[in-house]
Motif scaffolding. Structure first.
Motif, PDB file in Angstrom:
ATOM      1  N   ALA A  14       0.862  -1.179   0.000  1.00  0.00           N
ATOM      2  CA  ALA A  14       0.000   0.000   0.000  1.00  0.00           C
ATOM      3  C   ALA A  14       0.898   1.227   0.000  1.00  0.00           C
ATOM      4  O   ALA A  14       1.986   1.210   0.577  1.00  0.00           O
ATOM      5  CB  ALA A  14      -0.897   0.001   1.227  1.00  0.00           C
ATOM      6  N   ARG A  15       0.420   2.275  -0.678  1.00  0.00           N
ATOM      7  CA  ARG A  15       1.187   3.521  -0.749  1.00  0.00           C
ATOM      8  C   ARG A  15       0.266   4.657  -1.128  1.00  0.00           C
ATOM      9  O   ARG A  15      -0.892   4.442  -1.496  1.00  0.00           O
ATOM     10  CB  ARG A  15       2.324   3.389  -1.756  1.00  0.00           C
ATOM     11  N   ALA A  16       0.796   5.874  -1.048  1.00  0.00           N
ATOM     12  CA  ALA A  16       0.037   7.054  -1.464  1.00  0.00           C
ATOM     13  C   ALA A  16      -0.094   7.064  -2.984  1.00  0.00           C
ATOM     14  O   ALA A  16       0.820   6.660  -3.709  1.00  0.00           O
ATOM     15  CB  ALA A  16       0.731   8.319  -0.981  1.00  0.00           C
ATOM     16  N   ILE A  17      -1.225   7.527  -3.443  1.00  0.00           N
ATOM     17  CA  ILE A  17      -1.503   7.613  -4.869  1.00  0.00           C
ATOM     18  C   ILE A  17      -0.631   8.703  -5.513  1.00  0.00           C
ATOM     19  O   ILE A  17      -0.315   9.697  -4.859  1.00  0.00           O
ATOM     20  CB  ILE A  17      -3.010   7.898  -5.072  1.00  0.00           C
ATOM     21  N   THR A  18      -0.235   8.498  -6.750  1.00  0.00           N
ATOM     22  CA  THR A  18       0.486   9.549  -7.479  1.00  0.00           C
ATOM     23  C   THR A  18      -0.532  10.516  -8.089  1.00  0.00           C
ATOM     24  O   THR A  18      -1.720  10.196  -8.194  1.00  0.00           O
ATOM     25  CB  THR A  18       1.365   8.966  -8.601  1.00  0.00           C
ATOM     26  N   ALA A  19      -0.080  11.675  -8.516  1.00  0.00           N
ATOM     27  CA  ALA A  19      -0.985  12.664  -9.127  1.00  0.00           C
ATOM     28  C   ALA A  19      -1.637  12.103 -10.386  1.00  0.00           C
ATOM     29  O   ALA A  19      -2.847  12.275 -10.602  1.00  0.00           O
ATOM     30  CB  ALA A  19      -0.216  13.944  -9.443  1.00  0.00           C
ATOM     31  N   ALA A  20      -0.878  11.408 -11.221  1.00  0.00           N
ATOM     32  CA  ALA A  20      -1.428  10.830 -12.453  1.00  0.00           C
ATOM     33  C   ALA A  20      -2.467   9.761 -12.137  1.00  0.00           C
ATOM     34  O   ALA A  20      -3.526   9.693 -12.781  1.00  0.00           O
ATOM     35  CB  ALA A  20      -0.313  10.256 -13.317  1.00  0.00           C
ATOM     36  N   GLU A  21      -2.186   8.909 -11.153  1.00  0.00           N
ATOM     37  CA  GLU A  21      -3.145   7.869 -10.765  1.00  0.00           C
ATOM     38  C   GLU A  21      -4.407   8.489 -10.176  1.00  0.00           C
ATOM     39  O   GLU A  21      -5.515   8.032 -10.454  1.00  0.00           O
ATOM     40  CB  GLU A  21      -2.508   6.920  -9.745  1.00  0.00           C
ATOM     41  N   ALA A  22      -4.255   9.542  -9.377  1.00  0.00           N
ATOM     42  CA  ALA A  22      -5.413  10.205  -8.776  1.00  0.00           C
ATOM     43  C   ALA A  22      -6.349  10.730  -9.851  1.00  0.00           C
ATOM     44  O   ALA A  22      -7.572  10.579  -9.748  1.00  0.00           O
ATOM     45  CB  ALA A  22      -4.945  11.339  -7.864  1.00  0.00           C
ATOM     46  N   GLU A  24      -6.567   9.639 -13.027  1.00  0.00           N
ATOM     47  CA  GLU A  24      -7.146   8.533 -13.793  1.00  0.00           C
ATOM     48  C   GLU A  24      -8.190   7.754 -12.998  1.00  0.00           C
ATOM     49  O   GLU A  24      -9.194   7.297 -13.545  1.00  0.00           O
ATOM     50  CB  GLU A  24      -6.047   7.581 -14.271  1.00  0.00           C
ATOM     51  N   LEU A  25      -7.960   7.596 -11.693  1.00  0.00           N
ATOM     52  CA  LEU A  25      -8.878   6.820 -10.856  1.00  0.00           C
ATOM     53  C   LEU A  25      -9.954   7.684 -10.198  1.00  0.00           C
ATOM     54  O   LEU A  25     -10.793   7.166  -9.451  1.00  0.00           O
ATOM     55  CB  LEU A  25      -8.084   6.061  -9.773  1.00  0.00           C
ATOM     56  N   ASP A  26      -9.930   8.979 -10.455  1.00  0.00           N
ATOM     57  CA  ASP A  26     -10.881   9.923  -9.860  1.00  0.00           C
ATOM     58  C   ASP A  26     -10.859   9.831  -8.339  1.00  0.00           C
ATOM     59  O   ASP A  26     -11.892   9.717  -7.677  1.00  0.00           O
ATOM     60  CB  ASP A  26     -12.295   9.677 -10.409  1.00  0.00           C
ATOM     61  N   GLU A  27      -9.665   9.885  -7.789  1.00  0.00           N
ATOM     62  CA  GLU A  27      -9.428   9.837  -6.347  1.00  0.00           C
ATOM     63  C   GLU A  27      -8.683  11.102  -5.937  1.00  0.00           C
ATOM     64  O   GLU A  27      -7.911  11.661  -6.724  1.00  0.00           O
ATOM     65  CB  GLU A  27      -8.571   8.623  -5.977  1.00  0.00           C
ATOM     66  N   PRO A  28      -8.858  11.557  -4.706  1.00  0.00           N
ATOM     67  CA  PRO A  28      -8.112  12.739  -4.267  1.00  0.00           C
ATOM     68  C   PRO A  28      -6.632  12.418  -4.043  1.00  0.00           C
ATOM     69  O   PRO A  28      -6.277  11.306  -3.640  1.00  0.00           O
ATOM     70  CB  PRO A  28      -8.784  13.129  -2.957  1.00  0.00           C
ATOM     71  N   VAL A  29      -5.791  13.413  -4.317  1.00  0.00           N
ATOM     72  CA  VAL A  29      -4.361  13.271  -4.018  1.00  0.00           C
ATOM     73  C   VAL A  29      -4.234  13.033  -2.517  1.00  0.00           C
ATOM     74  O   VAL A  29      -4.941  13.647  -1.721  1.00  0.00           O
ATOM     75  CB  VAL A  29      -3.587  14.530  -4.458  1.00  0.00           C
ATOM     76  N   GLY A  30      -3.363  12.110  -2.136  1.00  0.00           N
ATOM     77  CA  GLY A  30      -3.209  11.746  -0.730  1.00  0.00           C
ATOM     78  C   GLY A  30      -3.933  10.458  -0.370  1.00  0.00           C
ATOM     79  O   GLY A  30      -3.734   9.920   0.711  1.00  0.00           O
ATOM     80  N   SER A  31      -4.789   9.967  -1.274  1.00  0.00           N
ATOM     81  CA  SER A  31      -5.469   8.688  -1.040  1.00  0.00           C
ATOM     82  C   SER A  31      -4.439   7.560  -0.998  1.00  0.00           C
ATOM     83  O   SER A  31      -3.338   7.682  -1.522  1.00  0.00           O
ATOM     84  CB  SER A  31      -6.465   8.404  -2.161  1.00  0.00           C
ATOM     85  N   ILE A  32      -4.840   6.464  -0.413  1.00  0.00           N
ATOM     86  CA  ILE A  32      -3.987   5.273  -0.350  1.00  0.00           C
ATOM     87  C   ILE A  32      -4.495   4.263  -1.372  1.00  0.00           C
ATOM     88  O   ILE A  32      -5.705   4.066  -1.525  1.00  0.00           O
ATOM     89  CB  ILE A  32      -4.005   4.652   1.057  1.00  0.00           C
ATOM     90  N   VAL A  33      -3.566   3.630  -2.070  1.00  0.00           N
ATOM     91  CA  VAL A  33      -3.898   2.594  -3.039  1.00  0.00           C
ATOM     92  C   VAL A  33      -3.171   1.300  -2.677  1.00  0.00           C
ATOM     93  O   VAL A  33      -2.133   1.312  -2.021  1.00  0.00           O
ATOM     94  CB  VAL A  33      -3.520   3.002  -4.487  1.00  0.00           C
ATOM     95  N   MET A  34      -3.769   0.188  -3.092  1.00  0.00           N
ATOM     96  CA  MET A  34      -3.095  -1.107  -3.026  1.00  0.00           C
ATOM     97  C   MET A  34      -2.388  -1.315  -4.358  1.00  0.00           C
ATOM     98  O   MET A  34      -2.958  -1.027  -5.421  1.00  0.00           O
ATOM     99  CB  MET A  34      -4.086  -2.254  -2.828  1.00  0.00           C
ATOM    100  N   VAL A  35      -1.180  -1.819  -4.289  1.00  0.00           N
ATOM    101  CA  VAL A  35      -0.431  -2.173  -5.492  1.00  0.00           C
ATOM    102  C   VAL A  35      -0.266  -3.686  -5.462  1.00  0.00           C
ATOM    103  O   VAL A  35       0.321  -4.235  -4.529  1.00  0.00           O
ATOM    104  CB  VAL A  35       0.940  -1.477  -5.532  1.00  0.00           C
TER     105      VAL A  35
END
Length: 68
Positions: A14-22, A24-35
């Motif tokens: 798990a890690r913080a989302i990148t700006a590009a991923e945020a 594309e995934l319609d998530e706020p910057v600072g969200s946590i994602v599973m990799v």
């Protein structure tokens, strides 16, 4: 592709989302994602790998682990 797959290996972090991923995934910057890094292998070598990135609040992981 002519390869007999003998196993799949996953590494999950798990890690913080990148700006590009945020974006594309319609998530706020600072969200946590599973990799999820999955590698399919024959008995001798890896033949395919895939990285999946998902928001932690939209998905769950479920596993069945055979006990012999």
């Amino acid at each position: 592709m002519g390869h007999e797959i003998g196993r799949a290996n996953e590494v999950i972090t798990a890690r913080a989302i990148t700006a590009a991923e945020a974006e594309e995934l319609d998530e706020p910057v600072g969200s946590i994602v599973m990799v999820i890094q999955r590698t399919y292998s024959t008995a001798e070598r890896p033949v395919e790998t895939a990285d999946t990135i998902v928001p932690v609040d939209r998905y769950e992981l479920s596993y069945v682990i055979p006990v012999g």
